[in-house]
Each structure stands twice: as C-alpha cells, then as structure tokens.
Write an enzyme that holds these catalytic residues in place. Structure first.
Site, PDB file in Angstrom:
ATOM      1  N   HIS A 102       0.694  -1.125   0.004  1.00 31.31           N
ATOM      2  CA  HIS A 102      -0.068  -0.233  -0.111  1.00 31.31           C
ATOM      3  C   HIS A 102       0.906   1.004  -0.155  1.00 31.31           C
ATOM      4  O   HIS A 102       0.523   2.166   0.681  1.00 31.31           O
ATOM      5  CB  HIS A 102      -0.969   0.073   1.382  1.00 31.31           C
ATOM      6  CG  HIS A 102      -2.065   1.031   1.268  1.00 31.31           C
ATOM      7  ND1 HIS A 102      -1.978   2.120   2.047  1.00 31.31           N
ATOM      8  CD2 HIS A 102      -3.074   1.162   0.464  1.00 31.31           C
ATOM      9  CE1 HIS A 102      -3.073   2.613   2.055  1.00 31.31           C
ATOM     10  NE2 HIS A 102      -3.759   2.154   0.930  1.00 31.31           N
TER      11      HIS A 102
ATOM     12  N   GLN B 142       5.704   1.460   6.141  1.00 32.13           N
ATOM     13  CA  GLN B 142       5.021   0.670   6.669  1.00 32.13           C
ATOM     14  C   GLN B 142       3.783   0.147   6.505  1.00 32.13           C
ATOM     15  O   GLN B 142       2.755   0.191   7.447  1.00 32.13           O
ATOM     16  CB  GLN B 142       5.423   0.684   8.292  1.00 32.13           C
ATOM     17  CG  GLN B 142       6.177  -0.679   8.719  1.00 32.13           C
ATOM     18  CD  GLN B 142       6.375  -0.498  10.333  1.00 32.13           C
ATOM     19  OE1 GLN B 142       6.915   0.550  10.651  1.00 32.13           O
ATOM     20  NE2 GLN B 142       6.031  -1.462  11.029  1.00 32.13           N
ATOM     21  N   HIS B 143       3.217   0.150   5.218  1.00 26.48           N
ATOM     22  CA  HIS B 143       1.876  -0.304   4.858  1.00 26.48           C
ATOM     23  C   HIS B 143       1.897  -1.555   4.056  1.00 26.48           C
ATOM     24  O   HIS B 143       1.848  -1.555   2.860  1.00 26.48           O
ATOM     25  CB  HIS B 143       1.092   0.816   4.232  1.00 26.48           C
ATOM     26  CG  HIS B 143       0.836   1.932   4.834  1.00 26.48           C
ATOM     27  ND1 HIS B 143      -0.284   2.725   4.434  1.00 26.48           N
ATOM     28  CD2 HIS B 143       1.162   2.765   6.247  1.00 26.48           C
ATOM     29  CE1 HIS B 143      -0.541   3.834   5.352  1.00 26.48           C
ATOM     30  NE2 HIS B 143       0.233   3.501   6.180  1.00 26.48           N
ATOM     31  N   ASP B 144       2.330  -2.679   4.547  1.00 30.57           N
ATOM     32  CA  ASP B 144       2.224  -3.939   3.915  1.00 30.57           C
ATOM     33  C   ASP B 144       1.197  -4.952   4.643  1.00 30.57           C
ATOM     34  O   ASP B 144       1.167  -4.891   6.020  1.00 30.57           O
ATOM     35  CB  ASP B 144       3.380  -4.499   3.866  1.00 30.57           C
ATOM     36  CG  ASP B 144       4.569  -3.605   3.202  1.00 30.57           C
ATOM     37  OD1 ASP B 144       4.639  -3.683   2.022  1.00 30.57           O
ATOM     38  OD2 ASP B 144       5.042  -3.125   3.876  1.00 30.57           O
TER      39      ASP B 144
END
Lengths: 249, 574
Positions: free
Chosen positions: B332, B499-501
């Site tokens: 993301h 840090q959007h996974d």
C-alpha cells in the site's frame, strides 16, 4: 504558580507561557517530561552558538570548515563548483557554497552514512545495483567531472569552466551519458543533487545551512516546539527560525 | 547452547502496537507476559532533540537498520528478486513502540464493504465484476462484529476526530474533538461541499487536548510542531505504545520486557507452538522461552517469515494456488494525486501533524455506483498538512528543471503556495502477489530473507486514473492556478517507505481460505495467534493501524478465553 511552571520558559513572543502550558496539558499529566521539555524549550540566541575557536592571536578560526573526507584539493574544488551550479546564489539568497554545502557533504561522506553502514550490503549485486558505497560513488564522480572537463575543454578543470559549460557537463551526468565504473553517472548526479539540497536545508549542526540562511530564504522556522499560537492565522506568519543548537540543554 | 527459561503464559515477538495491546490486555487479566523486542527500550526522553529532518525523516533514525537483514523484491514470478538495500526504501519500526513510534497517526476505520468485499461485490454486480486472478475474499468478520474493537482502540489512543458521514456506524463518539482546520483545509472543505461531497477532518492519534484513557494513561495536547510522522513525540501527544499500552502492562506487575532479543524460530511440535527461540542481539546467546500462548506481534514481513522458517503452515504456491502462508500479500505504498499551486496564496505550511488534514469518501469502497466503472473498490480523496520540511519539500510545476537557477527560484516561490491532494486507495490481492523465502539472500544468522512478489494490476491502474482526476477536480474548485497530476509508474518500484504492507497470514471463515480465524488464532495451531496486518485479506483504502489494533484487541480477548478454557479453537470453521 508551581515550580514546574516557573521553569517553563517563554516559548516565543507570540506564545505565552501560560497558553503553552494550557494547550499542551503538561501540568495535567505530563510532569514526567516537564523538566526536560522545559530546558529544551529555553531558546537562546543563535549568535552565541556558532562553532568558533580562538587561537592565541585572537583570530577566529572556523574549524567546522576543515575537511574530513576529501583529501585532494582538485576533488573538493570540483564538488564545490558542482553544488553551486545545482543550487546557485541569486536574488533570493545564498547558494550552496555560502550555505556550507561542500563541507556538509564532506562530513556526510566521512560519517557511517558515507559507508552505507545501515544498508544491506550482502551480495550478489545484480544488474542495476552498485557494490560501491556512497563515498566511493561521490569520489569517483567528482574525479570524473574533472576528467570530462579537461577532456572537453583543453585541460581546464571543472571549477574553471564557465557556468554554461558546467551545466552542460552536469546535464550529461544527469542523463547517464558519462561512463563510470560500477555505477551510472545518473546515480552519481542524483546523489549529488540530494546531498546538495540536504546541505542547504538540514539543521546547521551538520555543517550546512550556515546561520540558518537556507531556512531564512524559504521562510522555514526550523526546529520550533509549537505552532498552536498560529493555527487561526489566515495570513502568512514569518517566524524567526531556531536550530537545535539554539535550544538550550 | 540454548538456555531454557521457565514457562510463561504468553510470549510476544515484538513490542509495537500489537505486542503492546496483547501485553496490556493479558497482564490486566492476570496472565504473565514476556515481551521480546529486538530493538531497545524507548521513553519519550529519547524523542528530545528530535526536531531534525535529516536524522529522522531522511536517515530514518527510529527505524530498523537494514545491515543485518532486509527483504527482497521482484515484480513478477519470472524475475530474480533483489534486496531492498537502502535505508530510505524500507521503513520498519523497531524498539518499544515499533511502528507506533514513527507513525503519522491517521486513524480511519475500514468500511463495512471491506470486511465482506467478495459477497457484497457479487451481490450487487455479479461474480463477473471480479477480474480473473483477483483473490478477494470476505474477512470472516463483519463490520458490526469488529466495531466494538475499533472503539476500544480509539478510546485507548484518545483519537481526535470528526464523524465521516459515509463511514460505518459508530457505537461511541471519538474521545477527543478533531484537530483545528487550517486555511488550506477550510478551502478544501468549501470546495468539496460545493462539489456535493462529504468532507471531514481526518481522525488522528495526535490528540487535540489532554486526555486520560480508560487504562489511566495520559496523552498531552498536540502542539502541531510538524515533527511527527517518522519522529517520536516528546510531548507524549501522539498515541504510541510507550505512552499507552506498554505502561499499562508494566503497572500490573505481570509484564516482563526483554529488549535486544530477536526471535528466530517459533518452536513447534507438530501440534502446538511450545514457545520461541531467540537470540541476544549483542552476545548471540540463545534462549528458549516456553509459553502456553505464542503471539506473533512482529510486522507483516516478519510474522510470515517466522512461520515459514519454523515450518508452520504450508507455503502458498502461486502456480497451483495451494498453501496459505504468504498468500494475498498487498503493498500500500502507492499514493498519487495532484499538486495544486496557488499564485495568490501564502500558507503557513510549516504547521502540521502526521495526520492534520481533511478527506472525503464519496469515491471510496462501494460508496458510489461501480456498475459502469471497470474496477472495484476505490479510494479516499484527502489533503494533509504534515509541515513542509525543507529538504523533502521542493515542489515545482512540471516542466521546471530539477536543479539550477530556475529550480531554485520556483521551489522557493511555491514553497508556501502549494497543497497536495492525494488518494489513498484499496489494494486488492492477486494470485501472483505473495511472500516466500528468498532462494539467494540471507540475514546475518544465515536464514533466508523474505521475498516480495508484487506489481500493479490492470485494475490498480484504472482505479488510479479515476482517483487522480477526482483529486484534480477538488484542487481546481479550490482555485489552484496550476494542477499537476502525479503519475503512477507502470510497475511498482519497490519503495516500502511507510510500513503499509498486509497479508500473508490472512483471516477468514474457514481453513480452506485462510490461515487464521477471526481471533487471529491459527486454524492448525490453536495456541498460536498471528497479530497484525498480515491478517488482512486485502489492503483497505487507508492507514492500517486502527484495523490492526482492533483485530489485536479481539485476538487478546481470544487468548484470554483460550487460557481460561484450557485451549481449543475459538471459532468453528464455516
């Protein structure tokens, strides 16, 4: 008024101590950090914090402009000239040289960052990757700047070229036309541009943005602690910048 | 030699939001929790002297260094992956607080549609609306079921917000009022309303006023200082595990924090997770920590990696579709939109927080009719005032050179004269996008790195084209003189910058379609709970933390039930 409140200094002329305390809630639940915050907020004059030293003859020597990384003068001269072309002095204010950018870059390359200390460095390095660290890329790149300058302009070093000639050479690096070893000239140029902008606008503690002149030019107020006094302002408010060195510890 | 330690009730692998929530809830219930954290312990004193863009925003001081391990990345199955080597290209929280230290604290909920995306899409548009290869599924939980846990998170974090009229129903109000509307936000609201949309002030964990949460932890009022996302908050005004859930766990007396402790394996006897194996990162000394419940509370990548390294579950195979671990990975990190320049305005653009801003959801989820549109889901139209830091912000209209005289002139001129309108959008899973162990690259201990295989699908491009036009539309209504639409690359470039996974250990209603149930309990291993966005079957349209936290509150409730009842599955497969 509690001892705590007495110790919290005035943040800024436009933010009263009382409103700061009220807004932050420090006295409600933040006593854990009150003392430390208080000392951090105690702004002192920037003028007293520049890195100067006095020798026996009372001459001011600025030791922050002593090189850690670049050894050969020709290498350093080339990066000085290149950064000024990337961010030149103009009617808005100083360029890269006056902002101390070359010394900023020198320090960055000498630091663990220059050796990619925090990056993953295990092989194999595949197509499109470089095994070189940042200091190696920049050193090869500035030597290449001189090499190309001398080749194209009868032995003239990069620093002695006209601005137009310098722009033409930097452009050829930017588009990746110059042959370099184990790295593309575009990657070198991109790194150089990044470092130049960092040197213009990083906190002065790193050796660039001298006297916060980069921030003043952009009207960026620096390491302020609070903007709650300005939330309702419709018009632009120019605030005198403060650096981390301007915080009292 | 491995030192075997006495057994505890619960062990966690990481002390960010998920580890912190598990620790707080389980210790309050009287259970003994050991929190293992590979980084250091932080207090807000560590955030003093922190208003330093180069150190925190550029060089990512708070993040995990990549010199010992990283991830590898490729776009397609046919390619060889390369490691993500550069500190700027992979953000992973570390130390107590984890991602909750550096987050920008935008705290949206996902939509009712998200949790039942497959059923609701088929119900309204028919199965043919879902393109081949797009592996969306219902989450095994409905919005109504997760709602109380969202509220619990918001109450804990002191979330400041304004109700979004297009979001799912709320059982309680936000605990604190929204942040103030600055000039740019007022312009955005006015323009959006003129266009007939439904703008709201972005909800945030940078709290608008001093607030004491139900656990008795106090957050202070946000100062809008703008050193926020990528920074820790020295005021304790940003909800962070170190000022909320970790102190809550500590004051019970039932919590033990062990820092510099990196978990390398989950110990598994073929039936139960008997504990974890970890190393002291300084000495290399190895310990076994037995526990009744093992809570994986690391980031998405490491949750998946620990399962694979420990031989738990079956690796997903994109060719056969078999196996569950690593499936439905979604990234993301692609947020595009439009940059709007205003000649006659000069904004106080140095003011901000990680979440100050406004948004509307008229083109999100299934809030608009997709009958004649060739994609599903959507995105949020939003603008943020994060405080334009001077190194990172040198925007110039397209066509301007990126260095030299003209660049300098224009970047200074437009520095306080631009507003960026972007659209965070949902990213839906695809059968070819997944996580597995890299065949080549290893960490310092010789264990393989996790490998990411991910690219944009055709639908991602179509959704993007639609959304960027909507961003430009509101920018125009705001009166912008120049509007530049930020292009989306043809392929995902492998920058994992905030840090959007999600995915890899996904949740669902039965073990045929999911690895964990709606308590994040593994179907195969009932004392192993995998907490985090690794459970998301797709990436919802906005920031993941509230949904991660809500699911973890539910998981913690499940762990308590599990320990009380002496084990067993908490959910019957449907």
């Amino acid at each position: 008024m509690s001892e705590q409140e007495k110790n919290i200094p005035i943040l800024d002329k436009r933010t009263s101590r009382r409103s700061f305390i009220k807004n932050s809630g420090l006295t409600v639940g933040g006593l854990v950090i009150g003392g430390a915050i208080g000392s951090l907020l105690n702004g002192k004059s920037e003028a007293t914090t520049s890195t100067v030293a006095h020798d026996t003859n009372q001459t001011v020597i600025d030791y922050s402009e002593t090189r850690q990384f670049f050894v050969r003068q020709k290498d350093f001269d080339a990066i000085v000239a290149a950064t000024e072309v990337i961010y030149p002095e103009d009617k808005n204010g100083p360029g890269a040289i006056a902002l101390g950018v070359p010394y900023f870059i020198d320090k960055q390359l000498a630091s663990p960052w220059g050796s990619n200390a925090d990056d993953y460095r295990k092989g194999p390095f595949k197509a499109g990757e470089t095994p070189l660290n940042k200091s190696e890329i920049v050193l090869q790149g500035v030597r290449k700047l001189n090499e190309v300058a001398e080749k194209e302009h009868d032995g003239t070093l990069f620093k002695d070229l006209t601005e137009e000639q310098q722009i033409a050479i930097l452009t050829s690096f930017q588009v990746g036309e110059v042959e370099m070893e184990l790295v593309s000239s575009a990657a070198f140029f991109s790194l150089l541009r990044t470092l130049t902008l960092q040197g213009c606008f990083a906190d002065p503690l790193y050796g660039g943005n001298k006297n916060m002149a980069g921030w003043k030019m952009k009207e960026f107020p620096g390491a302020q602690m609070s903007y709650t006094a300005y939330l309702d302002k419709e018009e632009f408010v120019a605030i005198e910048p403060v650096s981390l060195g301007g915080h009292k510890h | 030699m491995v030192t075997k330690l006495p057994k505890v009730d619960v062990v966690t692998t990481g002390m960010g939001w998920t580890g912190g929530i598990v620790a707080a809830e389980l210790t309050k219930a009287g259970y003994h929790v050991v929190g293992l954290e590979r980084g250091v312990e932080r207090t807000i004193e560590d955030y003093l002297h922190g208003h330093d863009e180069l150190k925190y925003n550029v060089h990512k001081e708070l993040m995990q260094k990549l010199n010992k391990d990283t991830i590898t990345f490729r776009n397609t199955l046919a390619e060889e992956a390369k490691p993500v080597r550069d500190e700027g290209a992979l953000v992973l929280g570390t130390g107590t607080g984890g991602g909750g230290a550096h987050w920008g604290a935008q705290t949206y909920r996902y939509f009712p549609y998200d949790f039942e995306i497959r059923s609701k899409t088929i119900e309204k548009y028919g199965e043919s609306k879902i393109p081949d290869g797009v592996t969306i599924q219902d989450w095994g939980i409905t919005y109504d079921e997760i709602e109380p846990y969202y509220s619990k998170f918001e109450q804990m974090a002191g979330v400041s917000g304004e109700v979004d009229p297009l979001a799912g129903p709320r059982s309680v109000d936000y605990p604190t009022p929204p942040l103030k509307k600055l000039t740019q936000m007022k312009m955005f609201h006015e323009a959006a309303e003129k266009l007939g949309y439904h703008p709201f002030v972005v909800p945030t964990g940078t709290v608008s006023e001093a607030y004491t949460n139900p656990d008795g932890e106090t957050l202070n009022a946000c100062q809008y200082c703008a050193f926020c996302g990528n920074y820790g908050c020295e005021y304790g005004a940003k909800a962070d595990p170190i000022v909320t859930v970790i102190p809550t766990a500590k004051k019970t007396g039932n919590f033990e924090l062990r820092t510099n402790s990196i978990v390398t394996r989950v110990l598994y006897d073929g039936n139960k997770a008997t504990g974890v194996l970890y190393k002291d990162t300084r000495t290399g000394e190895e310990f076994e920590q037995p526990a009744d419940v093992v809570a994986l509370t690391s980031y998405t990548f490491n949750n998946v990696r620990l399962l694979l390294l420990s031989g738990i579950g079956e690796q997903y195979n994109p060719k056969t579709g078999t196996g569950m671990i690593g499936k439905n990975y979604t990234d993301h990190h692609t947020i595009t939109g439009a940059i709007a320049y205003f000649e006659d305005m000069k904004f106080n653009s140095y003011i901000g927080t990680g979440a100050l801003g406004s948004a509307y959801n008229d083109f999100n989820a299934d809030n608009f009719d997709h009958s004649n549109i060739d994609f599903i889901h959507g995105g949020q139209i939003e603008m943020h005032l994060m405080g334009n830091e001077p190194i990172a912000n040198n925007a110039v209209p397209f066509g301007t050179p990126m260095w030299g005289k003209e660049f300098k002139e224009k970047s200074i001129h437009y520095y306080h004269r631009n507003v960026v309108v972007v659209s965070q959008r949902a990213i839906l899973p695809h059968k070819d996008h997944y996580l597995d162990l890299d065949p080549t690259y290893k960490d310092d201990y010789g264990d393989p790195l996790i490998r990411v295989t991910f690219d944009y699908t055709e639908m991602d491009h179509k959704r993007n084209e639609f959304l960027v036009e909507k961003c430009a539309e509101v920018a125009k209504e705001m009166g912008a003189d120049i509007i530049d639409i930020i292009p989306m690359a043809e392929h995902f470039g492998g920058r994992f910058a905030f840090q959007h996974d999600a995915g890899g250990v996904i949740m669902g209603a039965n073990p045929e379609t999911s690895a964990v149930n709606n308590y994040l309990q593994m179907w195969d291993v009932d004392n192993l709970f995998v907490c985090g966005a690794s459970a998301f079957p797709h990436f919802g349209p906005t920031n993941p933390t509230p949904t991660v936290a809500a699911l973890t509150y539910r998981a913690a409730e499940g762990m308590i039930e599990f320990l009380k009842n002496g084990g067993g599955p908490l959910v019957k497969a449907k």
